[in-house]
Enzyme design. Structure first.
Site, short mmCIF file in Angstrom:
data_model
loop_
_atom_site.label_atom_id
_atom_site.label_comp_id
_atom_site.label_asym_id
_atom_site.label_seq_id
_atom_site.Cartn_x
_atom_site.Cartn_y
_atom_site.Cartn_z
N ASP A 1 -54.69 -58.66 -47.24
CA ASP A 1 -54.40 -57.46 -46.42
C ASP A 1 -55.71 -56.58 -46.33
OD1 ASP A 1 -51.75 -58.23 -46.61
OD2 ASP A 1 -51.22 -56.67 -47.78
N TYR B 1 -57.82 -58.08 -43.53
CA TYR B 1 -57.09 -57.77 -42.19
C TYR B 1 -57.41 -56.24 -41.72
CZ TYR B 1 -53.42 -57.91 -38.65
OH TYR B 1 -52.77 -57.71 -37.52
N ASP B 2 -57.01 -55.61 -42.86
CA ASP B 2 -57.25 -54.09 -42.38
C ASP B 2 -58.72 -53.81 -41.96
OD1 ASP B 2 -54.64 -53.73 -43.35
OD2 ASP B 2 -54.86 -52.80 -45.19
N LEU C 1 -21.90 -67.30 -25.56
CA LEU C 1 -21.20 -68.72 -26.14
C LEU C 1 -19.78 -68.70 -26.40
CD1 LEU C 1 -24.11 -69.71 -28.79
CD2 LEU C 1 -23.78 -70.80 -26.40
N GLU D 1 -28.87 -75.56 -33.97
CA GLU D 1 -29.58 -74.60 -34.80
C GLU D 1 -28.62 -73.55 -35.49
OE1 GLU D 1 -31.17 -72.66 -31.20
OE2 GLU D 1 -32.68 -74.12 -30.85
N LYS E 1 -27.02 -70.10 -35.78
CA LYS E 1 -26.77 -68.90 -35.02
C LYS E 1 -26.87 -67.74 -35.73
CE LYS E 1 -22.90 -67.17 -32.25
NZ LYS E 1 -23.28 -65.86 -32.34
N ASP F 1 -27.57 -63.84 -36.40
CA ASP F 1 -26.65 -62.94 -36.05
C ASP F 1 -27.62 -61.48 -36.02
OD1 ASP F 1 -24.45 -61.16 -35.83
OD2 ASP F 1 -23.94 -61.32 -37.96
N ARG G 1 -29.93 -57.42 -23.99
CA ARG G 1 -29.10 -58.10 -23.43
C ARG G 1 -28.14 -57.43 -22.38
NH1 ARG G 1 -23.85 -60.02 -23.59
NH2 ARG G 1 -23.62 -61.78 -22.68
N GLU H 1 -33.84 -63.51 -30.66
CA GLU H 1 -32.66 -62.70 -31.46
C GLU H 1 -33.83 -61.95 -32.26
OE1 GLU H 1 -29.87 -63.63 -30.51
OE2 GLU H 1 -28.45 -62.86 -31.70
N TYR I 1 -35.12 -68.86 -29.18
CA TYR I 1 -34.71 -70.39 -29.16
C TYR I 1 -34.45 -70.66 -27.77
CZ TYR I 1 -30.84 -66.80 -28.98
OH TYR I 1 -30.13 -65.91 -28.61
N LYS J 1 -26.05 -77.35 -28.78
CA LYS J 1 -26.43 -77.38 -27.32
C LYS J 1 -26.78 -78.79 -26.81
CE LYS J 1 -29.50 -73.77 -28.62
NZ LYS J 1 -30.45 -72.70 -28.35
N LYS K 1 -18.77 -71.39 -35.53
CA LYS K 1 -18.93 -70.21 -36.63
C LYS K 1 -18.43 -70.71 -37.94
CE LYS K 1 -18.51 -66.41 -33.99
NZ LYS K 1 -18.64 -65.03 -34.00
N CYS L 1 0.17 -33.83 -42.61
CA CYS L 1 -1.23 -34.05 -42.82
C CYS L 1 -1.62 -33.61 -43.95
CB CYS L 1 -1.93 -33.40 -41.68
SG CYS L 1 -3.63 -33.51 -41.50
N CYS M 1 -4.16 -30.57 -43.50
CA CYS M 1 -3.76 -29.34 -43.09
C CYS M 1 -2.20 -28.78 -43.27
CB CYS M 1 -4.28 -29.17 -41.58
SG CYS M 1 -3.17 -29.97 -40.20
N CYS N 1 -1.77 -36.56 -36.72
CA CYS N 1 -1.61 -34.96 -37.21
C CYS N 1 -1.76 -34.31 -35.84
CB CYS N 1 -2.63 -34.58 -38.09
SG CYS N 1 -2.94 -32.75 -38.18
N CYS O 1 -6.91 -28.54 -37.57
CA CYS O 1 -7.03 -29.33 -38.82
C CYS O 1 -8.35 -29.55 -39.20
CB CYS O 1 -6.23 -30.53 -38.54
SG CYS O 1 -6.53 -31.90 -39.79
S1 IVH Z 1 -28.09 -70.46 -27.35
C1 IVH Z 1 -25.79 -69.53 -23.54
N1 IVH Z 1 -28.94 -70.21 -29.83
O1 IVH Z 1 -25.45 -65.94 -30.07
C2 IVH Z 1 -26.47 -70.30 -24.56
N2 IVH Z 1 -27.70 -68.48 -29.18
O2 IVH Z 1 -22.48 -65.39 -28.16
C3 IVH Z 1 -27.76 -69.52 -25.01
N3 IVH Z 1 -27.53 -66.69 -30.61
O3 IVH Z 1 -25.72 -63.48 -28.15
C4 IVH Z 1 -27.84 -69.06 -26.51
N4 IVH Z 1 -28.64 -67.74 -32.29
O4 IVH Z 1 -28.09 -64.40 -28.38
C5 IVH Z 1 -28.36 -69.76 -28.91
N5 IVH Z 1 -29.83 -70.43 -32.26
C6 IVH Z 1 -29.01 -69.89 -31.05
C7 IVH Z 1 -28.74 -68.47 -31.13
C8 IVH Z 1 -27.95 -68.03 -30.29
C9 IVH Z 1 -27.91 -66.56 -32.02
C10 IVH Z 1 -26.77 -65.56 -30.16
C11 IVH Z 1 -26.93 -65.26 -28.87
C12 IVH Z 1 -25.71 -64.72 -28.31
C13 IVH Z 1 -24.66 -65.03 -29.11
C14 IVH Z 1 -23.73 -66.11 -28.74
#
Ligand code: IVH
Length: 692
Positions: A51, A54-55, A101, A132, A134, A136, A155, A194, A246, A310, A334, A427, A430, A443, A449
């Site tokens: 660090d 880098y700094d 998706l 891949e 997914k 969140d 988005r 993401e 991705y 995909k 999922k 309620c 109150c 209520c 209230c």
């Molecule tokens: S592919 C149309 N790959 O999941 C297909 N989506 O409802 C392009 N997400 O909001 C998406 N990880 O942003 C893809 N490895 C991944 C993902 C991914 C998360 C999200 C995407 C979207 C939601 C799908």
């Protein structure tokens, strides 16, 4: 004296030559080195220097840029720390729609998906899938022109989103400039990814918020999404965000036949891509991949909620196409939501902002996916009756993403059970007799209230409304219980002395809260509308109303017909809105707030601060890198945008201009050639490095 005037203003000449070549080279080298170390540290997790070193490099670059401001480029590593606050975000169209998706939790659905694909491809064509995790987080589009990041867009509704470029620049894993060691930068590249927050960073951040008496975020995703939409990029920079990319949404100057090739290119260009992406040919392989992530999930430092399947072949994707909201060539597989078993210690009844009584289970605390859960909503009396949930029962609770935890079922009624749950007839806050409205219990004492008032205050101050720091539930309770606030307008009369009497307030925090409240006296109209808590009016509708009507008075007096003439506003909303404003007590409450000097500000005057010099948009090839021209324009107080709208002051058209030129002509926006632009910059006391 008079015959030897300098040809050009001295200012110009000195700027041209003010950066010695050696300094320019050193700055360039520093930028390259810092980008490389940043990449090694954040993307590859394989730092080569400490660090301190880098700094030191960073400090040196800052020093050079401070001395020669024209050295600052938008892709300089120093630009990550966060620019000046914005007054609003520009809404821009995505290069390609960010579809969502189709999803399932059922392995049989996955098999059917595979069958459909096989059928569509026809015999002799075996599908290959890219798998891949997914992620969140919050979905984002990043756009690069000639290898330089020019735009980051949320988005939004999938077609248009908010340009949060300055915020995106602060995310260390987002390359400000594509790496070109392995492959050249394409002319234009739009990618999708993401934005996430690591769970460990999220927990630490929430702990800090709580220590400051602030409301914690519900999930890493909420926290990441919130950070992305901060008006002050320095705030975004202070939150630890990470971006995984991705998908190649669009590219000019490179071609891919397979998603897998695109993914490899993303890696080469320096993006962080999802871990353990792989290819598969069979449903069994897909199921095994899903299982392995489900097992890994609890040890990961970020949230995933399934895996994405995909089709690899991009031309086959095109042939399959999309429905209005999801592509037919992909499926989200999922995980089952997260569950845990714990005991019900008590069932309490909460009165919300609109008077609805909600039974809440108070639970023996239990950790689900890194989050401690000690309360769960029981929804309404019907639900408690149906599930026969009582104090003492062991129950299965579920936390899905950021949703409030819910009780799924009672797993054991063997312990000492309390009596069946009964909704109170009065309620709890109150004492007013409650009324039943379908499954809901309400209520009716809207304005008297205290519980409803507390919830209204919390809502008024919440993030999506007026965002008043330090005014959370605890404080709202104190304010109402001590009689300091009897209606929302009273907030504006609070003095530090009053607050210092309250538990948990010291001089500093009391002053801070009063200041925070006073600072909301010129709120953006759409936020003020949200804050009022009009039924049916959330963030999106509030924005539509604000943009369409432009003032609170117009909205208050709009008829149902006028409201319904606005796109996105239907009969249910128009009725709720007109009924809200027609209620005399609401009208009085609003007038009381306005009488305190609160002036909601219409969208134009909030968001469209063009900077003194106006907003420029570039199209086509110009003799210097576009980023340089943009930086030059900003350095003389102008703004730059990536798309042409009525708010654009002029368009600079280079060679082979794109559709932006046509649009400018259609909208009557003035068009300059590059030379005229350079002259304009010089007139304003600046220069365009590299222009002659
Ligand atoms: S592919 C149309 N790959 O999941 C297909 N989506 O409802 C392009 N997400 O909001 C998406 N990880 O942003 C893809 N490895 C991944 C993902 C991914 C998360 C999200 C995407 C979207 C939601 C799908």
């Amino acid at each position: 004296m008079t015959d030897k005037r300098p040809q050009a203003p001295a200012d110009d000449a000195s700027r041209e030559s003010s950066v010695p070549e050696a300094v320019r080279r050193e700055a360039e080298e520093l930028r390259r080195e810092l980008h490389r170390h940043n990449y090694l540290y954040y993307v590859l997790d394989r730092p080569e220097i400490g660090d301190d070193e880098y700094d030191r490099l960073f400090a040196r670059l800052k020093e050079l840029e401070a001395r020669y401001p024209e050295l600052v480029t938008p892709d300089s590593p120093t630009q990550r720390v966060g620019a000046e606050p914005a007054e609003g975000f520009e809404t821009v169209e995505h290069v390609a729609p960010l579809l969502s998706l189709d999803s399932t939790q059922d392995p049989a659905e996955v098999a059917r998906f595979d069958e459909r694909i096989r059928k569509a491809l026809g015999t002799g064509h075996e599908p290959v899938y890219v798998l891949e995790p997914k992620l969140d987080g919050a979905s984002i589009e990043l756009v690069y022109e000639d290898g330089v990041l020019v735009r980051g867009v949320t988005r939004g509704n999938g077609f248009v989103g908010e340009a949060v470029t300055a915020n995106v620049r602060t995310i260390p894993t987002v390359p400000l400039r594509l790496r070109t060691e392995e492959r050249p930068a394409p002319r234009m590249l739009a990618v999708r990814g993401e934005v996430m927050m690591y769970i460990s960073d999220f927990l630490a951040f929430n702990a800090e918020l709580e220590a400051r008496g602030l409301e914690p975020y519900a999930s890493p995703r909420n926290s990441a999404a919130g950070a992305l939409r901060q008006l002050d990029p320095r705030v975004t920079a202070s939150r630890k965000l990470v971006a995984f990319v991705y998908d190649v949404l669009a590219v000019e100057g490179a071609t891919f036949r397979r998603d897998w090739e695109g993914l490899a290119a993303l890696v080469a260009w320096g993006f962080k891509t999802p871990e353990r992406a792989q290819r598969a040919r069979t449903v069994d392989e897909i199921l095994a991949y899903h299982r392995s992530w489900e097992e890994a999930r609890d040890h990961l430092d970020y949230e995933i909620d399934g895996v994405v399947i995909k089709l690899d072949d991009l031309s086959a994707r095109e042939a399959l196409g999309a429905t209005s909201h999801h592509p037919r060539w992909a499926l989200a597989f999922k995980f089952a939501p997260r569950q845990a078993v714990t005991r019900v210690l008590d069932i309490q009844v909460q009165v919300g902002r609109t008077g609805v009584l909600t039974p809440v289970a108070i639970l023996e605390p239990v950790v689900i996916g890194g989050v401690t859960v000690s309360r769960a909503s029981l929804h309404n009396r019907e639900e408690v009756r149906r599930k026969d949930i009582r104090v003492g029962d062991r129950v299965r609770i579920q936390r899905a993403g950021d949703v409030i935890p819910q009780v799924v079922e009672v797993v054991d009624r063997e312990g000492e059970r309390g009596p069946p749950f009964e909704m109170p007839t009065e309620c709890p806050a109150c004492g007013t007799p409650v009324v039943e409205d379908g499954p809901r219990t309400v209520c009716p004492n809207r304005f008297g209230c205290p519980a409803q008032l507390k919830a209204r205050i919390v809502y008024y101050a919440s993030r999506q409304a007026l965002d008043i720091e330090g005014l959370g539930e605890e404080t709202a309770v104190l304010l109402v219980d001590h009689g300091l606030v009897r209606e929302l307008a009273d907030l504006y009369d609070l003095r530090p002395e009053d607050l210092m009497e309250l538990e948990g307030f010291a001089e500093k925090s009391a002053h801070a809260l009063v200041e925070a409240i006073q600072a909301t006296k010129r709120p953006p109209l759409e936020r003020f509308l949200v804050a009022l808590g009009i039924p049916e009016v959330g963030v999106a509708v509030a924005r539509t109303l604000a943009e369409h009507f432009g003032s609170l008075e117009c909205i208050r007096h709009a008829t149902r017909e006028e409201l319904e003439a606005v796109e996105g506003i239907g009969p249910k909303m128009s009725e709720a809105i007109t009924a809200f404003f027609a209620d005399e007590r609401n009208a009085r409450a609003i007038d009381a707030i306005l009488a305190k000097g609160v002036e909601p500000v219409a969208p134009e005057s909030v968001a469209v601060d063009r900077g003194a010099a106006g907003t420029a948009v570039f199209t086509g090839t110009i003799p210097v890198p576009r980023a340089t021209a943009e930086a030059a324009w900003r350095s003389v107080g102008g703004r730059t945008a990536s798309s042409v709208s009525r708010k654009t002051d002029f368009v600079v058209a280079g060679e082979n201009p794109g559709s932006k030129l046509e649009k400018a002509q259609r909208l009557g926006v003035p068009v300059l050639d590059f030379q005229a632009f350079v002259e304009k910059v010089r007139e304003l006391g600046g220069d365009v490095p590299g222009a002659d």
